[in-house]
Scaffold this motif. Structure first.
Motif, PDB file in Angstrom:
ATOM      1  N   PHE A 187      15.815  51.535   8.836  1.00 21.17           N
ATOM      2  CA  PHE A 187      14.935  50.627   9.569  1.00 21.17           C
ATOM      3  C   PHE A 187      13.488  50.810   9.118  1.00 21.17           C
ATOM      4  CE2 PHE A 187      18.538  50.419  12.457  1.00 21.17           C
ATOM      5  CZ  PHE A 187      18.501  49.093  12.876  1.00 21.17           C
ATOM      6  N   CYS A 188      12.869  49.710   8.742  1.00 21.69           N
ATOM      7  CA  CYS A 188      11.457  49.711   8.361  1.00 21.69           C
ATOM      8  C   CYS A 188      10.675  49.014   9.469  1.00 21.69           C
ATOM      9  CB  CYS A 188      11.246  48.987   7.039  1.00 21.69           C
ATOM     10  SG  CYS A 188      12.204  49.681   5.666  1.00 21.69           S
ATOM     11  N   ALA A 189       9.751  49.724  10.078  1.00 22.50           N
ATOM     12  CA  ALA A 189       9.023  49.182  11.225  1.00 22.50           C
ATOM     13  C   ALA A 189       8.227  47.935  10.853  1.00 22.50           C
ATOM     14  CB  ALA A 189       8.099  50.245  11.812  1.00 22.50           C
ATOM     15  N   ASN A 190       7.802  47.843   9.599  1.00 23.76           N
ATOM     16  CA  ASN A 190       7.025  46.690   9.161  1.00 23.76           C
ATOM     17  C   ASN A 190       7.162  46.535   7.651  1.00 23.76           C
ATOM     18  OD1 ASN A 190       5.100  48.644   8.048  1.00 23.76           O
ATOM     19  ND2 ASN A 190       4.480  48.921  10.195  1.00 23.76           N
ATOM     20  N   GLU A 191       6.577  45.468   7.146  1.00 22.20           N
ATOM     21  CA  GLU A 191       6.663  45.180   5.719  1.00 22.20           C
ATOM     22  C   GLU A 191       5.952  46.249   4.893  1.00 22.20           C
ATOM     23  OE1 GLU A 191       7.738  43.195   2.256  1.00 22.20           O
ATOM     24  OE2 GLU A 191       8.434  42.943   4.327  1.00 22.20           O
ATOM     25  N   ALA A 192       4.865  46.785   5.434  1.00 18.93           N
ATOM     26  CA  ALA A 192       4.114  47.811   4.710  1.00 18.93           C
ATOM     27  C   ALA A 192       4.967  49.057   4.487  1.00 18.93           C
ATOM     28  CB  ALA A 192       2.841  48.170   5.475  1.00 18.93           C
ATOM     29  N   LYS A 193       5.743  49.411   5.508  1.00 16.97           N
ATOM     30  CA  LYS A 193       6.602  50.588   5.373  1.00 16.97           C
ATOM     31  C   LYS A 193       7.704  50.342   4.348  1.00 16.97           C
ATOM     32  CE  LYS A 193       8.994  54.060   8.101  1.00 16.97           C
ATOM     33  NZ  LYS A 193       9.316  54.533   9.467  1.00 16.97           N
ATOM     34  N   LYS A 194       8.245  49.134   4.347  1.00 20.80           N
ATOM     35  CA  LYS A 194       9.278  48.802   3.358  1.00 20.80           C
ATOM     36  C   LYS A 194       8.710  48.869   1.947  1.00 20.80           C
ATOM     37  CE  LYS A 194      10.555  44.558   2.434  1.00 20.80           C
ATOM     38  NZ  LYS A 194      10.559  44.499   0.940  1.00 20.80           N
ATOM     39  N   GLN A 195       7.501  48.350   1.779  1.00 23.04           N
ATOM     40  CA  GLN A 195       6.875  48.380   0.461  1.00 23.04           C
ATOM     41  C   GLN A 195       6.595  49.811   0.013  1.00 23.04           C
ATOM     42  OE1 GLN A 195       6.448  45.944  -1.621  1.00 23.04           O
ATOM     43  NE2 GLN A 195       7.151  44.321  -0.246  1.00 23.04           N
ATOM     44  N   ALA A 196       6.150  50.654   0.958  1.00 22.14           N
ATOM     45  CA  ALA A 196       5.865  52.051   0.621  1.00 22.14           C
ATOM     46  C   ALA A 196       7.138  52.780   0.202  1.00 22.14           C
ATOM     47  CB  ALA A 196       5.217  52.757   1.813  1.00 22.14           C
ATOM     48  N   LEU A 197       8.240  52.529   0.933  1.00 21.39           N
ATOM     49  CA  LEU A 197       9.515  53.156   0.591  1.00 21.39           C
ATOM     50  C   LEU A 197      10.026  52.637  -0.750  1.00 21.39           C
ATOM     51  CD1 LEU A 197      11.912  54.957   1.364  1.00 21.39           C
ATOM     52  CD2 LEU A 197      12.891  53.006   2.585  1.00 21.39           C
ATOM     53  N   THR A 198       9.867  51.348  -0.986  1.00 21.33           N
ATOM     54  CA  THR A 198      10.318  50.755  -2.249  1.00 21.33           C
ATOM     55  C   THR A 198       9.565  51.354  -3.431  1.00 21.33           C
ATOM     56  OG1 THR A 198      10.851  48.670  -1.122  1.00 21.33           O
ATOM     57  CG2 THR A 198      10.607  48.601  -3.514  1.00 21.33           C
ATOM     58  N   ARG A 199       8.246  51.483  -3.290  1.00 22.34           N
ATOM     59  CA  ARG A 199       7.443  52.071  -4.372  1.00 22.34           C
ATOM     60  C   ARG A 199       7.853  53.517  -4.634  1.00 22.34           C
ATOM     61  NH1 ARG A 199       3.213  49.135  -1.805  1.00 22.34           N
ATOM     62  NH2 ARG A 199       2.603  51.020  -0.663  1.00 22.34           N
ATOM     63  N   LEU A 200       8.143  54.244  -3.553  1.00 23.11           N
ATOM     64  CA  LEU A 200       8.551  55.640  -3.707  1.00 23.11           C
ATOM     65  C   LEU A 200       9.876  55.738  -4.457  1.00 23.11           C
ATOM     66  CD1 LEU A 200       8.313  58.660  -3.133  1.00 23.11           C
ATOM     67  CD2 LEU A 200       9.292  58.239  -0.864  1.00 23.11           C
ATOM     68  N   ILE A 201      10.837  54.908  -4.090  1.00 22.64           N
ATOM     69  CA  ILE A 201      12.148  54.928  -4.750  1.00 22.64           C
ATOM     70  C   ILE A 201      12.008  54.573  -6.228  1.00 22.64           C
ATOM     71  CG2 ILE A 201      14.379  53.751  -4.866  1.00 22.64           C
ATOM     72  CD1 ILE A 201      14.307  53.556  -1.809  1.00 22.64           C
ATOM     73  N   GLU A 202      11.164  53.595  -6.523  1.00 30.14           N
ATOM     74  CA  GLU A 202      10.995  53.158  -7.910  1.00 30.14           C
ATOM     75  C   GLU A 202      10.390  54.251  -8.782  1.00 30.14           C
ATOM     76  OE1 GLU A 202       8.734  49.616  -7.457  1.00 30.14           O
ATOM     77  OE2 GLU A 202      10.493  48.324  -7.117  1.00 30.14           O
ATOM     78  N   ARG A 203       9.641  55.158  -8.188  1.00 36.59           N
ATOM     79  CA  ARG A 203       9.035  56.245  -8.966  1.00 36.59           C
ATOM     80  C   ARG A 203      10.085  57.214  -9.501  1.00 36.59           C
ATOM     81  NH1 ARG A 203       3.810  58.705  -5.993  1.00 36.59           N
ATOM     82  NH2 ARG A 203       3.708  59.756  -8.012  1.00 36.59           N
ATOM     83  N   PHE A 204      11.255  57.253  -8.864  1.00 34.38           N
ATOM     84  CA  PHE A 204      12.312  58.152  -9.319  1.00 34.38           C
ATOM     85  C   PHE A 204      13.112  57.555 -10.476  1.00 34.38           C
ATOM     86  CE2 PHE A 204      11.401  59.770  -5.109  1.00 34.38           C
ATOM     87  CZ  PHE A 204      11.519  61.145  -5.264  1.00 34.38           C
ATOM     88  N   GLY A 205      12.953  56.281 -10.714  1.00 34.84           N
ATOM     89  CA  GLY A 205      13.642  55.650 -11.833  1.00 34.84           C
ATOM     90  C   GLY A 205      15.130  55.467 -11.627  1.00 34.84           C
ATOM     91  N   TYR A 206      15.572  55.389 -10.365  1.00 33.07           N
ATOM     92  CA  TYR A 206      16.995  55.201 -10.094  1.00 33.07           C
ATOM     93  C   TYR A 206      17.442  53.787 -10.485  1.00 33.07           C
ATOM     94  CZ  TYR A 206      17.293  59.498  -7.276  1.00 33.07           C
ATOM     95  OH  TYR A 206      17.298  60.795  -6.858  1.00 33.07           O
ATOM     96  N   LYS A 207      18.689  53.691 -10.897  1.00 29.87           N
ATOM     97  CA  LYS A 207      19.279  52.390 -11.188  1.00 29.87           C
ATOM     98  C   LYS A 207      19.780  51.770  -9.884  1.00 29.87           C
ATOM     99  CE  LYS A 207      22.875  50.135 -13.963  1.00 29.87           C
ATOM    100  NZ  LYS A 207      23.998  50.351 -14.922  1.00 29.87           N
ATOM    101  N   LYS A 208      19.374  50.541  -9.609  1.00 35.46           N
ATOM    102  CA  LYS A 208      19.764  49.864  -8.371  1.00 35.46           C
ATOM    103  C   LYS A 208      21.135  49.218  -8.540  1.00 35.46           C
ATOM    104  CE  LYS A 208      14.987  48.847  -6.986  1.00 35.46           C
ATOM    105  NZ  LYS A 208      13.989  47.779  -6.691  1.00 35.46           N
ATOM    106  N   LEU A 209      22.158  49.892  -8.017  1.00 35.09           N
ATOM    107  CA  LEU A 209      23.513  49.343  -8.065  1.00 35.09           C
ATOM    108  C   LEU A 209      23.735  48.343  -6.937  1.00 35.09           C
ATOM    109  CD1 LEU A 209      25.495  52.634  -8.836  1.00 35.09           C
ATOM    110  CD2 LEU A 209      24.503  50.989 -10.443  1.00 35.09           C
ATOM    111  N   LYS A 210      23.133  48.620  -5.788  1.00 34.64           N
ATOM    112  CA  LYS A 210      23.129  47.693  -4.648  1.00 34.64           C
ATOM    113  C   LYS A 210      21.754  47.756  -4.002  1.00 34.64           C
ATOM    114  CE  LYS A 210      27.974  47.521  -3.004  1.00 34.64           C
ATOM    115  NZ  LYS A 210      28.049  46.090  -2.699  1.00 34.64           N
ATOM    116  N   TRP A 211      21.254  46.601  -3.565  1.00 34.19           N
ATOM    117  CA  TRP A 211      19.932  46.554  -2.925  1.00 34.19           C
ATOM    118  C   TRP A 211      19.906  45.333  -2.007  1.00 34.19           C
ATOM    119  CZ3 TRP A 211      15.778  49.943  -3.375  1.00 34.19           C
ATOM    120  CH2 TRP A 211      14.573  49.535  -2.802  1.00 34.19           C
TER     121      TRP A 211
END
Length: 380
Positions: free
Chosen positions: A328-352
């Motif tokens: 659960f993301c309380a707002n769009e800003a939190k979702k964006q922050a989590l998305t940016r963090l995940i992208e820094r790890f370079g994981y391959k998105k199998l499902k999103w």
């Protein structure tokens, strides 16, 4: 990097840390050197005077320089003390005074260093056994003494709530105790796999687009998923579904609002009594799968989530799957922050999948929900 050490000997356990403020002290030192040089330059470049006046001015300048240097040194010393105190207050590295009368005797015994009987160990290089306690235990010394107040070799007090309070306040790991834990006879235990007790269809049937099915996720792993970690897994339902498919899952949980650890164990599964602030007690690259839902939300600043995510990445092997389940993301800003963090790890998105659900546990309002299956890359 800072370090924490527990020093026993004079009756005091001290947590020592290399100061984070050395750069500020260095600036003050540079300032003092520059000031001293300026005074020296002034003394040697001032207009020529008669010999007796020159001697008088030189003596006066030297006295002025000495006074200025002494003042600067006092300021540096005072600044160091202030910065060290600020660091202690912020980080919690204080002295645990074991000589205080309210400190339990068992706590003093536990924190005593024990020399190895045969001297230095040739394999590990250590010469003594040093006990381990959480550094914030100092801020809860009264509660810690309450936890360590018991009759040695007798029954332990029924104080699991005290232990959990200490853990939630960062006093983790807790010291060991020399008492017998209360035993509760358990009847009606079923043999495995009947013990799994699967009352719902979660992880087997999707109720929304954000609900992934276990078999679909395992297929993404190419048959290489054998052991996993479920973070904040509640009653262990995820581990039960995985056990049906011959996948062993360790479930980290606390007994918040319910005896989750006992219930998970009664199902024949592995409960790990651990807070999210504690480093996972596993070696690097050991899990094929890490599953987490909104229990991953540690709140506060993004840096706290970063520390947790890096620990998740540490225990997940290359090619392993990170399943983020209905976060659960309380707002769009939190979702964006989590998305940016995940992208820094370079994981391959199998499902999103990004959707919207009512947060029945939290706000009770519709919130943005993120579900994803990510594959850890191979790094050099």
């Amino acid at each position: 990097m800072g370090s924490v050490s527990l020093k026993i000997g004079d009756g005091t356990a001290r947590f020592q840390r290399a100061t984070l403020c050395s750069s500020a002290v260095n600036i003050l030192m540079i300032f003092s050197v520059i000031t001293t040089n300026l005074f020296a330059l002034y003394a040697f470049t001032s207009p020529k005077q008669p010999h007796h006046l020159l001697h008088h001015h030189a003596h006066k300048n030297i006295s002025l320089i000495s006074e200025q240097v002494s003042l600067i040194l006092r300021e540096i010393d005072l600044s160091q003390k202030k910065l060290a105190q600020m660091e202690k207050e912020l980080l919690g590295y204080e002295s645990l005074d074991l000589s205080r009368p309210n400190i339990a005797t068992e706590l003093k015994l536990f924190l005593t260093r024990h020399q190895l009987p045969l001297g230095k160990d040739s394999r590990t290089g250590i010469t003594e056994m040093v006990p381990s306690v959480g550094h914030t235990c100092e801020k809860n010394s009264d509660l810690l003494s309450q936890f360590m107040s018991y009759k040695a070799f007798g029954p332990c007090p029924d104080d699991w709530s005290v232990a959990q309070k200490l853990i939630l306040r960062g006093c983790e790991p807790l010291p060991r105790r020399r008492c017998f834990a209360k035993t509760i006879p358990k009847s009606g235990l079923f043999p495995f796999p009947d013990s799994l007790w699967k009352p719902n269809v979660r992880f087997v049937r999707a109720k929304s687009k954000n609900d992934f099915v276990v078999d679909d996720v395992l297929a993404l792993g190419g048959g290489g998923v054998r052991i996993g970690l479920d973070i904040g897994g509640g009653s262990g339902s995820f581990a039960a579904r995985m056990a049906e498919r011959n996948v062993t899952v360790v479930t980290s949980t606390l007994n918040v609002d319910a005896p989750f650890s006992e219930f998970i164990a009664a199902r024949g599964l592995f409960p790990l009594y651990l807070s999210l602030d504690h480093r996972f007690p596993f070696f690097d690259n050991v899990f094929d799968l890490v599953h987490a839902s909104s229990g991953l939300d540690v709140g506060g600043k993004i840096e706290k989530l970063e520390f947790l995510m890096f620990d998740v990445d540490r225990v997940l092997r290359a090619g392993g799957l990170f399943w983020l389940d209905n976060f659960f993301c309380a707002n769009e800003a939190k979702k964006q922050a989590l998305t940016r963090l995940i992208e820094r790890f370079g994981y391959k998105k199998l499902k999103w999948v990004v959707g919207e659900k009512v947060d029945s546990v939290g706000s009770g309002k519709p919130e943005v929900v993120l579900s994803a299956v990510l594959q850890k890359p191979i790094r050099a």
